[in-house]
Design an enzyme around this catalytic site. Sequence first.
Site, PDB file in Angstrom:
ATOM      1  N   SER A 153      47.788  19.306 -20.935  1.00  0.00           N
ATOM      2  CA  SER A 153      47.235  17.973 -20.920  1.00  0.00           C
ATOM      3  C   SER A 153      47.605  16.716 -21.723  1.00  0.00           C
ATOM      4  CB  SER A 153      45.449  17.801 -21.163  1.00  0.00           C
ATOM      5  OG  SER A 153      44.988  16.818 -21.210  1.00  0.00           O
ATOM      6  N   TYR A 173      39.057  20.605 -27.295  1.00  0.00           N
ATOM      7  CA  TYR A 173      39.848  20.592 -26.202  1.00  0.00           C
ATOM      8  C   TYR A 173      41.573  20.099 -26.550  1.00  0.00           C
ATOM      9  CZ  TYR A 173      41.363  19.149 -21.341  1.00  0.00           C
ATOM     10  OH  TYR A 173      41.898  19.135 -20.136  1.00  0.00           O
TER      11      TYR A 173
HETATM   12  N1  NAP Z   1      40.839  16.718 -14.589  1.00  0.00           N
HETATM   13  C1  NAP Z   1      41.615  16.295 -15.580  1.00  0.00           C
HETATM   14  O1  NAP Z   1      41.565  15.233 -15.947  1.00  0.00           O
HETATM   15  C2  NAP Z   1      42.616  17.032 -16.513  1.00  0.00           C
HETATM   16  C3  NAP Z   1      43.503  16.489 -17.033  1.00  0.00           C
HETATM   17  C4  NAP Z   1      44.626  17.292 -17.768  1.00  0.00           C
HETATM   18  C5  NAP Z   1      44.478  18.595 -17.632  1.00  0.00           C
HETATM   19  N2  NAP Z   1      43.642  19.002 -16.853  1.00  0.00           N
HETATM   20  C6  NAP Z   1      43.697  20.668 -17.016  1.00  0.00           C
HETATM   21  O2  NAP Z   1      43.715  21.022 -15.520  1.00  0.00           O
HETATM   22  C7  NAP Z   1      43.168  22.333 -15.461  1.00  0.00           C
HETATM   23  C8  NAP Z   1      42.014  22.316 -14.153  1.00  0.00           C
HETATM   24  O3  NAP Z   1      41.034  21.356 -14.522  1.00  0.00           O
HETATM   25  P1  NAP Z   1      40.124  20.727 -13.629  1.00  0.00           P
HETATM   26  O4  NAP Z   1      39.963  18.982 -14.071  1.00  0.00           O
HETATM   27  O5  NAP Z   1      40.479  20.824 -12.075  1.00  0.00           O
HETATM   28  O6  NAP Z   1      38.729  21.431 -13.835  1.00  0.00           O
HETATM   29  P2  NAP Z   1      37.623  22.146 -13.068  1.00  0.00           P
HETATM   30  O7  NAP Z   1      37.550  21.648 -11.685  1.00  0.00           O
HETATM   31  O8  NAP Z   1      36.269  22.224 -13.844  1.00  0.00           O
HETATM   32  O9  NAP Z   1      38.320  23.605 -12.689  1.00  0.00           O
HETATM   33  C9  NAP Z   1      38.433  24.636 -13.792  1.00  0.00           C
HETATM   34  C10 NAP Z   1      38.865  25.878 -13.136  1.00  0.00           C
HETATM   35  O10 NAP Z   1      38.939  26.723 -14.402  1.00  0.00           O
HETATM   36  C11 NAP Z   1      38.385  27.830 -14.007  1.00  0.00           C
HETATM   37  N3  NAP Z   1      37.983  28.527 -15.070  1.00  0.00           N
HETATM   38  C12 NAP Z   1      37.218  28.275 -16.349  1.00  0.00           C
HETATM   39  N4  NAP Z   1      37.049  29.193 -17.146  1.00  0.00           N
HETATM   40  C13 NAP Z   1      37.434  30.478 -16.533  1.00  0.00           C
HETATM   41  C14 NAP Z   1      37.554  31.692 -16.985  1.00  0.00           C
HETATM   42  N5  NAP Z   1      36.997  32.129 -18.160  1.00  0.00           N
HETATM   43  N6  NAP Z   1      38.270  32.567 -16.071  1.00  0.00           N
HETATM   44  C15 NAP Z   1      39.035  32.270 -15.049  1.00  0.00           C
HETATM   45  N7  NAP Z   1      38.889  30.771 -14.488  1.00  0.00           N
HETATM   46  C16 NAP Z   1      38.041  30.077 -15.320  1.00  0.00           C
HETATM   47  C17 NAP Z   1      37.275  27.428 -13.074  1.00  0.00           C
HETATM   48  O11 NAP Z   1      36.679  28.499 -12.237  1.00  0.00           O
HETATM   49  P3  NAP Z   1      35.431  29.408 -12.348  1.00  0.00           P
HETATM   50  O12 NAP Z   1      34.259  28.679 -13.173  1.00  0.00           O
HETATM   51  O13 NAP Z   1      35.002  29.721 -10.828  1.00  0.00           O
HETATM   52  O14 NAP Z   1      35.973  30.806 -13.218  1.00  0.00           O
HETATM   53  C18 NAP Z   1      37.824  26.255 -12.218  1.00  0.00           C
HETATM   54  O15 NAP Z   1      38.413  26.876 -11.299  1.00  0.00           O
HETATM   55  C19 NAP Z   1      42.260  22.777 -16.817  1.00  0.00           C
HETATM   56  O16 NAP Z   1      43.179  23.497 -17.605  1.00  0.00           O
HETATM   57  C20 NAP Z   1      42.162  21.335 -17.337  1.00  0.00           C
HETATM   58  O17 NAP Z   1      42.103  21.196 -18.781  1.00  0.00           O
HETATM   59  C21 NAP Z   1      42.492  18.464 -16.217  1.00  0.00           C
END
Ligand code: NAP
Length: 260
Positions: free
Chosen positions: A138, A151
């Site tokens: 990120s 984070y």
């Molecule tokens: N949204 C943003 O603005 C943003 C920006 C920069 C980076 N990111 C990064 O992009 C990635 C996805 O984020 P998102 O925004 O799409 O969030 P999200 O919709 O909350 O998705 C998070 C995903 O991670 C999985 N997860 C969480 N804990 C887990 C575990 N212990 N084992 C396996 N899977 C797990 C969840 O699946 P389950 O709960 O089904 O396990 C879900 O599929 C993250 O790494 C986040 O830090 C996001």
Amino acid sequence: MKTFRKALVTGASSGLGRAICKELAARGTEVVACARRADLLGDLVRELEAAGATASAVPLDVTSPDAVREAVASAAADGPLDLVLAGAGVAEHSVEAPDRATRTLRLLDVNLGGAVTTVEAGIDAMAQSGGTVGVLSSLAGTRGLPGAAAYCASKAAISTYLEARQIELAGRPVRLVDVQPGFVKTPMTAPNRFPMPFLMDVEDAARRTVEGLAAGRSVVTYPRRLGWPLRVVARVAPRGLWRRLLAQEAQRGNGGPAEG
Ligand SMILES: NC(=O)c1ccc[n+]([C@@H]2O[C@H](COP(=O)([O-])OP(=O)(O)OC[C@H]3O[C@@H](n4cnc5c(N)ncnc54)[C@H](OP(=O)(O)O)[C@@H]3O)[C@@H](O)[C@H]2O)c1
């Protein structure tokens, strides 16, 4: 542009990981979708198959190193992988809740431990055949932000880890890609009540991620209009100035970027 034959994606049940699976499948990639919520993975696989893609679901908790290694190895044994993407991640939404240390360690277990385990399993699985290992880190890893200490630390740590591993792997057939998104509209950012500059649609972010992975760039940041100014300011702003700027924001109630 490179097309992947077969990809394993963690964090595939929701948000960015799910959208990336759809983007890959639309480009002809076979997808192995991993996350804990098997029902959501099932919905995704049915949707991908209905669109003519090949996909399977593997329920997986990335905090179990043995389970991660087993998932990656068995997906590769079934037909060579050429992409592994560590997308699983969690954010902190309640910094005032008690026992911050325990909650921080839990977050690091997913965002850092889970990502490292997935990266190393991907490198091992593709050591001979070659391929790409990506991580969704990120732009929040650039500097420390109030309200998101755990984070930011998790994302800075995984980016630094990848930078070192990229150097170690020079000359080997596995490429490591550090994907650093800004704010993306997903369930993770939905609870945020502070301004999220240049908030992107998840489909746009997924497309840029897959294009960056295919190009094999060592670091992929988007959107550029947030990424480059943030990196420049973060690099030149002395710690004291950074602290004063962010402390003012936090006092105004804008502290607590759980994401970005
Ligand atoms: N949204 C943003 O603005 C943003 C920006 C920069 C980076 N990111 C990064 O992009 C990635 C996805 O984020 P998102 O925004 O799409 O969030 P999200 O919709 O909350 O998705 C998070 C995903 O991670 C999985 N997860 C969480 N804990 C887990 C575990 N212990 N084992 C396996 N899977 C797990 C969840 O699946 P389950 O709960 O089904 O396990 C879900 O599929 C993250 O790494 C986040 O830090 C996001």
